[in-house]
Design a protein around this motif. Structure first.
Motif, short mmCIF file in Angstrom:
data_model
loop_
_atom_site.label_atom_id
_atom_site.label_comp_id
_atom_site.label_asym_id
_atom_site.label_seq_id
_atom_site.Cartn_x
_atom_site.Cartn_y
_atom_site.Cartn_z
N CYS A 1 0.83 -1.21 0.00
CA CYS A 1 0.00 0.00 0.00
C CYS A 1 0.86 1.25 0.00
O CYS A 1 1.84 1.34 0.73
CB CYS A 1 -0.90 0.03 1.24
SG CYS A 1 -2.17 -1.22 1.24
N LYS A 2 0.45 2.20 -0.83
CA LYS A 2 1.11 3.50 -0.86
C LYS A 2 0.01 4.56 -0.88
O LYS A 2 -1.04 4.37 -1.49
CB LYS A 2 1.98 3.64 -2.10
CG LYS A 2 3.16 2.67 -2.10
CD LYS A 2 4.18 3.08 -3.14
CE LYS A 2 5.43 2.27 -3.19
NZ LYS A 2 5.55 1.06 -2.52
N GLN A 3 0.27 5.67 -0.23
CA GLN A 3 -0.72 6.74 -0.20
C GLN A 3 -0.80 7.41 -1.56
O GLN A 3 0.23 7.74 -2.17
CB GLN A 3 -0.34 7.77 0.87
CG GLN A 3 -1.39 8.83 1.06
CD GLN A 3 -1.04 9.77 2.20
OE1 GLN A 3 0.12 9.83 2.63
NE2 GLN A 3 -2.03 10.50 2.68
N LYS A 4 -2.01 7.61 -2.08
CA LYS A 4 -2.22 8.28 -3.36
C LYS A 4 -2.51 9.75 -3.09
O LYS A 4 -3.59 10.09 -2.60
CB LYS A 4 -3.38 7.63 -4.11
CG LYS A 4 -3.12 6.20 -4.49
CD LYS A 4 -4.34 5.59 -5.18
CE LYS A 4 -4.08 4.15 -5.51
NZ LYS A 4 -5.26 3.50 -6.09
N LEU A 5 -1.56 10.60 -3.42
CA LEU A 5 -1.73 12.02 -3.15
C LEU A 5 -2.50 12.74 -4.26
O LEU A 5 -3.21 13.70 -4.02
CB LEU A 5 -0.37 12.68 -2.92
CG LEU A 5 0.40 12.13 -1.71
CD1 LEU A 5 1.78 12.76 -1.62
CD2 LEU A 5 -0.37 12.34 -0.42
N ARG A 6 -2.36 12.29 -5.50
CA ARG A 6 -3.06 12.93 -6.62
C ARG A 6 -4.55 12.61 -6.63
O ARG A 6 -5.36 13.42 -7.02
CB ARG A 6 -2.44 12.52 -7.95
CG ARG A 6 -1.03 13.05 -8.13
CD ARG A 6 -0.61 12.89 -9.59
NE ARG A 6 0.81 13.06 -9.76
CZ ARG A 6 1.41 14.25 -9.86
NH1 ARG A 6 0.70 15.35 -9.80
NH2 ARG A 6 2.70 14.33 -10.01
N ILE A 7 -4.90 11.42 -6.23
CA ILE A 7 -6.31 11.01 -6.15
C ILE A 7 -6.53 10.48 -4.73
O ILE A 7 -6.61 9.29 -4.50
CB ILE A 7 -6.63 9.90 -7.19
CG1 ILE A 7 -6.16 10.29 -8.56
CG2 ILE A 7 -8.11 9.60 -7.19
CD1 ILE A 7 -6.18 9.13 -9.55
N ALA A 8 -6.61 11.40 -3.79
CA ALA A 8 -6.72 11.02 -2.38
C ALA A 8 -8.13 10.52 -2.07
O ALA A 8 -9.11 10.91 -2.71
CB ALA A 8 -6.37 12.21 -1.49
N VAL A 9 -8.23 9.64 -1.08
CA VAL A 9 -9.53 9.07 -0.72
C VAL A 9 -10.50 10.12 -0.21
O VAL A 9 -11.71 9.94 -0.27
CB VAL A 9 -9.38 7.94 0.33
CG1 VAL A 9 -8.64 6.76 -0.25
CG2 VAL A 9 -8.72 8.44 1.59
#
Length: 132
Positions: A112-120
């Motif tokens: 898992c990696k945090q998605k900064l461009r398409i954040a939850v």
């Protein structure tokens, strides 16, 4: 089930799996003890369970039958966890399934990696009409 470190674990299985396992244990007349057992070359039960070596041999033989060169039992565990995640499984539920104490271990396990461009939290439905 008793897992690593002697922790008692409950492992959920889909209904269809339980149905097949129940039919198999009834046909094999298994009423107690280990579910998976070693069988010797004469087709007789041997010992009280399966050793890690036997498990490796079963996985490798099955992998070879479908043309996979190298496959470890842990690869199957990791793949199962990733399939749960791709199917929308919640991280904490996957953590319970795997028996991880730390959610960070589960995150590393799944890659898992945090998605900064398409954040939850980009589209929660509470955004103002004018975002300019």
């Amino acid at each position: 089930m008793v897992g690593k470190g002697g922790h008692i674990r409950t492992v959920p299985v889909p209904f269809w799996v339980k149905k097949v396992v129940d039919a198999w244990t009834e046909a094999a007349q298994i009423t107690e003890g280990r579910l998976f057992r070693s069988i010797n070359k004469a087709g007789k039960l041997w010992g009280n369970g399966m050793t890690p070596k036997v498990l490796w041999e079963v996985v490798n033989a099955s992998a070879a039958r479908v043309g996979i060169d190298r496959l470890a039992p842990h690869d199957l565990r990791r793949t199962g966890a990733r399939l749960c995640h791709l199917a929308g499984g919640e991280l904490d539920q996957i953590q319970f399934l795997l028996g991880h104490v730390s959610i960070q271990t589960t995150e590393r396990y799944l890659g898992c990696k945090q998605k900064l461009r398409i954040a939850v939290n980009d589209k929660l439905g509470i955004e103002p009409d004018d975002q300019g």
